[in-house]
Design an enzyme around this catalytic site. Structure first.
Site, PDB file in Angstrom:
ATOM      1  N   HIS A   1       0.833  -1.205   0.000  1.00  0.00           N
ATOM      2  CA  HIS A   1       0.000   0.000   0.000  1.00  0.00           C
ATOM      3  C   HIS A   1       0.869   1.257   0.000  1.00  0.00           C
ATOM      4  O   HIS A   1       0.705   2.150  -0.839  1.00  0.00           O
ATOM      5  CB  HIS A   1      -0.907  -0.021   1.228  1.00  0.00           C
ATOM      6  CG  HIS A   1      -1.836   1.143   1.356  1.00  0.00           C
ATOM      7  ND1 HIS A   1      -3.161   1.078   1.001  1.00  0.00           N
ATOM      8  CD2 HIS A   1      -1.634   2.413   1.806  1.00  0.00           C
ATOM      9  CE1 HIS A   1      -3.735   2.246   1.227  1.00  0.00           C
ATOM     10  NE2 HIS A   1      -2.824   3.079   1.722  1.00  0.00           N
ATOM     11  N   GLU A   2       1.799   1.309   0.939  1.00  0.00           N
ATOM     12  CA  GLU A   2       2.589   2.532   1.094  1.00  0.00           C
ATOM     13  C   GLU A   2       3.560   2.759  -0.063  1.00  0.00           C
ATOM     14  O   GLU A   2       3.822   3.904  -0.444  1.00  0.00           O
ATOM     15  CB  GLU A   2       3.342   2.509   2.428  1.00  0.00           C
ATOM     16  CG  GLU A   2       2.446   2.457   3.662  1.00  0.00           C
ATOM     17  CD  GLU A   2       1.456   3.615   3.743  1.00  0.00           C
ATOM     18  OE1 GLU A   2       1.712   4.679   3.141  1.00  0.00           O
ATOM     19  OE2 GLU A   2       0.410   3.435   4.394  1.00  0.00           O
TER      20      GLU A   2
ATOM     21  N   HIS B   1       1.930   4.743  -2.730  1.00  0.00           N
ATOM     22  CA  HIS B   1       2.019   6.190  -2.504  1.00  0.00           C
ATOM     23  C   HIS B   1       3.386   6.720  -2.929  1.00  0.00           C
ATOM     24  O   HIS B   1       3.495   7.757  -3.590  1.00  0.00           O
ATOM     25  CB  HIS B   1       1.835   6.500  -1.013  1.00  0.00           C
ATOM     26  CG  HIS B   1       0.445   6.368  -0.506  1.00  0.00           C
ATOM     27  ND1 HIS B   1      -0.637   6.933  -1.136  1.00  0.00           N
ATOM     28  CD2 HIS B   1      -0.051   5.760   0.617  1.00  0.00           C
ATOM     29  CE1 HIS B   1      -1.740   6.668  -0.439  1.00  0.00           C
ATOM     30  NE2 HIS B   1      -1.403   5.961   0.620  1.00  0.00           N
TER      31      HIS B   1
ATOM     32  N   HIS C   1       3.944   6.885  -6.605  1.00  0.00           N
ATOM     33  CA  HIS C   1       3.128   7.997  -7.106  1.00  0.00           C
ATOM     34  C   HIS C   1       3.898   9.311  -6.946  1.00  0.00           C
ATOM     35  O   HIS C   1       3.992  10.126  -7.874  1.00  0.00           O
ATOM     36  CB  HIS C   1       1.811   8.031  -6.330  1.00  0.00           C
ATOM     37  CG  HIS C   1       0.752   8.880  -6.930  1.00  0.00           C
ATOM     38  ND1 HIS C   1      -0.475   9.062  -6.320  1.00  0.00           N
ATOM     39  CD2 HIS C   1       0.692   9.613  -8.070  1.00  0.00           C
ATOM     40  CE1 HIS C   1      -1.224   9.855  -7.059  1.00  0.00           C
ATOM     41  NE2 HIS C   1      -0.536  10.201  -8.123  1.00  0.00           N
TER      42      HIS C   1
END
Length: 608
Positions: free
Chosen positions: A388-389, A392, A395
């Site tokens: 998940h992280e 980020h 991105h």
């Protein structure tokens, strides 16, 4: 338990292996370097005031101010990141806490000093200002200026803007006190002889031993209940502050004030909540499947995370390999950057140490490195958090490479798409491997991870979003928020999702809101997890039909950063978030996981 006994349960920060920590020295080599910047930065901020009254002189004058203010803001980002990151990894470090507080004050100073800019720009003739947008010196700033123009109705006079900027520091105090109380002062007792901490509570509440789960869940809730009135007072203060700020900027309500700058209609939130309520029977079915497999007469809240198969240890190194393999459809460049960040470049702080705060996050790192904060607990859940992280972080990396600092950073709405996409893509890869290998235990573990993820994003977060919306409505109507009010509201909302499948302890269940201060104090943040996971699954579905086209569209979405409003960016990627379809489709995915889990478990003898 004494403080000495608690500290003995976890290593102090100084004893943590370097490879398990992030490279915070890339921001400032030493605390002394940060201290030097703490002396220089306020002077640089004050110097920006010299531009007051000069922005309308020429496009060159405006460009000069924007360049200098960007340089100062970038320094501020690095300055603030270093301070907040240091406080995150050791909440008991008084020097780190002091740096965080000082950084907040400097950030407020920046907001106050630069408050003149927007009113001054908007005082110009709009036709003249729009004519300047073609000037080469303003090319990088065009998007920002256009967004200032469209927000004209909500920008106040220079004097009012200066005041609104100045109140940011005092208005942020309770959002610092609440997590400090939870992370530094609360004691959560023990479970199974182990000290319960923010870093291990998730592991303990999913332990195979039901008594350990019960102790961990109850003790964690009880610690928050012991300070419920203080926490309620802080949250109510935060809500009132945000209602005041919304009214000061002439918005009809606080939710519009939060969503409108990013051009997100409030119907996105209400549609999500309506869709969630319509799909609670899917959750009710899952609770029954879980209860039957565990052989329990009734399912309690401390049973909703209990492993259905023996936990499979997962090392950090194994998780990196899984994630790199799973993200291969995005191309070699993406995987190379991801792997380097997770290993040699030390983007991640994953050690468990005394004083480390709860949760996980990704920090853009002032365009130095995209940092990741988490605590590794050696489970499939930890791998999922890392996936998940790193979504980020990638991105941030790709959007920063594509655009100068002058282009706005992506919004939280954008952000939760990227993080959830990585989880979904890696999970799909691992599920395929497990099925091909006939490894049903691993498949069940992966489905459990998926359902745990959905539980957080399609159960807890919609519940918190509904809670938050109702709290704001009560304050906006002149009402109050007491601890009993907040506990009752939370328990009622949870009951909708639990149905008859989970026997609730309403007092302990109802304190859930206090355990999510990071989310609630972010002001209408929680709903974006649910919209993010919805958009992510619809984007992933495109890869089965047109892998190369889907890859190009998704990478274009990441690289667009904040250059497009989130609804527009997703529309270009093939997802319409103004339609209920992404949320509906993702609930169908959830139902499919429950179907498959029921099928797999029916073929296995019950451990009871």
């Amino acid at each position: 338990m004494t403080i000495t006994e608690r500290k003995a349960a976890l290593p102090p920060r100084a004893d943590v292996p370097r490879e398990q920590t992030w490279d915070i020295e890339a921001l400032f080599a030493t605390p002394g370097d940060w201290e030097a910047e703490s002396q220089a930065l306020p002077t640089a901020i004050d110097a920006l005031a010299a531009y007051t009254g000069k922005l309308g002189g020429s496009p060159e004058a405006l460009a000069a101010y924007l360049r200098e203010s960007d340089e100062v803001e970038l320094r501020l980002n690095r300055f603030f990141s270093y301070a907040s990151m240091g406080a995150s990894v050791d909440g008991r470090d008084a020097a780190a806490a002091a740096r965080r507080d000082r950084a907040s004050a400097v950030a407020a100073q920046f907001g106050s000093v630069t408050a003149f800019a927007e009113p001054e720009l908007l005082a110009l003739d709009e036709e003249t200002l729009r004519g300047w947008l073609g000037h080469p010196d303003l090319a990088d700033h065009r998007i920002r200026i256009e967004r200032i123009l469209r927000d004209r109705p909500h920008v106040r006079s220079a004097e009012v803007e200066e005041l609104l900027g100045a109140v940011q520091a005092p208005f942020s105090s309770e959002r610092g006190i609440h997590p400090a109380l939870a992370n530094m002062d609360l004691r959560f007792g023990t479970a199974g002889g182990e000290t319960v901490t923010q870093g291990n509570v998730d592991r303990l509440t999913s332990a195979p031993d039901r008594e350990v789960r019960r102790q961990a869940w109850e003790n964690y809730a009880d610690a928050h209940l012991a300070v419920r009135h203080a926490q309620a007072g802080m949250y109510a203060t935060n809500v009132r502050q945000n209602v005041f700020l919304a009214r000061a900027r002439r918005y009809p309500d606080a939710i519009t004030a939060t969503l409108d700058p990013d051009r997100i209609p409030t119907q996105v939130v209400t549609t999500l909540l309506d869709t969630y309520r319509a799909h609670t029977p899917t959750w009710h079915r899952y609770w029954n499947v879980r209860r039957e497999w565990l052989g329990l007469p009734e399912l309690r809240e401390y049973d909703v995370k209990a492993a259905l198969v023996p936990p499979r240890p997962v090392s950090y190194e194994q998780a990196v390999e899984w994630i790199a393999e799973g993200m291969a459809p995005l191309g070699e460049d993406y995987v190379r950057d991801l792997r380097a960040g997770l290993t040699v470049e030390r983007w991640v702080d994953y050690a468990e140490n005394d004083g480390k705060r709860q949760g996980a996050y990704s920090n853009g790192g002032g365009r130095v490195k995209p940092y990741i904060f988490m605590t590794w607990n050696g489970t499939v859940s930890s791998y999922s958090t890392l996936a998940h992280e790193i979504g980020h972080s990638m991105h941030s990396l790709l959007s920063q490479r594509e655009h100068p600092f002058a282009v706005p950073r992506y919004t939280l709405f954008h952000a939760e798409v990227a993080s959830n996409f990585n989880q979904a893509m890696v999970r799909q890869h691992l599920l395929k491997q497990a099925r091909e290998a006939g490894d049903t235990d691993f498949e069940v573990a992966l489905i459990e991870e998926a359902l745990s993820n959905f539980h957080r994003y399609f159960f807890i977060m919609p519940t918190l979003a509904a809670f938050e919306l109702e709290c704001y409505r009560r304050i906006e109507a002149g009402g109050t928020l007491s601890a009993p009010d907040l506990i009752t509201l939370t328990a009622d909302l949870l009951q909708q999702g639990y149905g008859k499948g989970v026997k609730m302890d309403r007092e302990r269940s109802g304190i859930l809101w206090a355990q999510f201060s990071t989310h609630l104090y972010a002001n209408f943040y929680a709903y974006q997890y649910a919209t993010g996971i919805s958009a992510a699954h619809q984007l992933l579905a495109q890869f089965s039909e047109d892998p190369e086209g889907a890859r190009k569209r998704y990478l274009a979405f990441l690289k667009s950063g904040g250059s497009l409003d989130p609804i527009d960016a997703l529309r270009e990627a093939g997802v319409d978030m103004l339609s209920p379809e992404p949320v509906e489709a993702t609930f169908r995915t959830l139902a499919g996981y429950v179907d498959r889990l029921e099928e797999l478990l029916a073929a296995r003898p019950s451990p009871k």
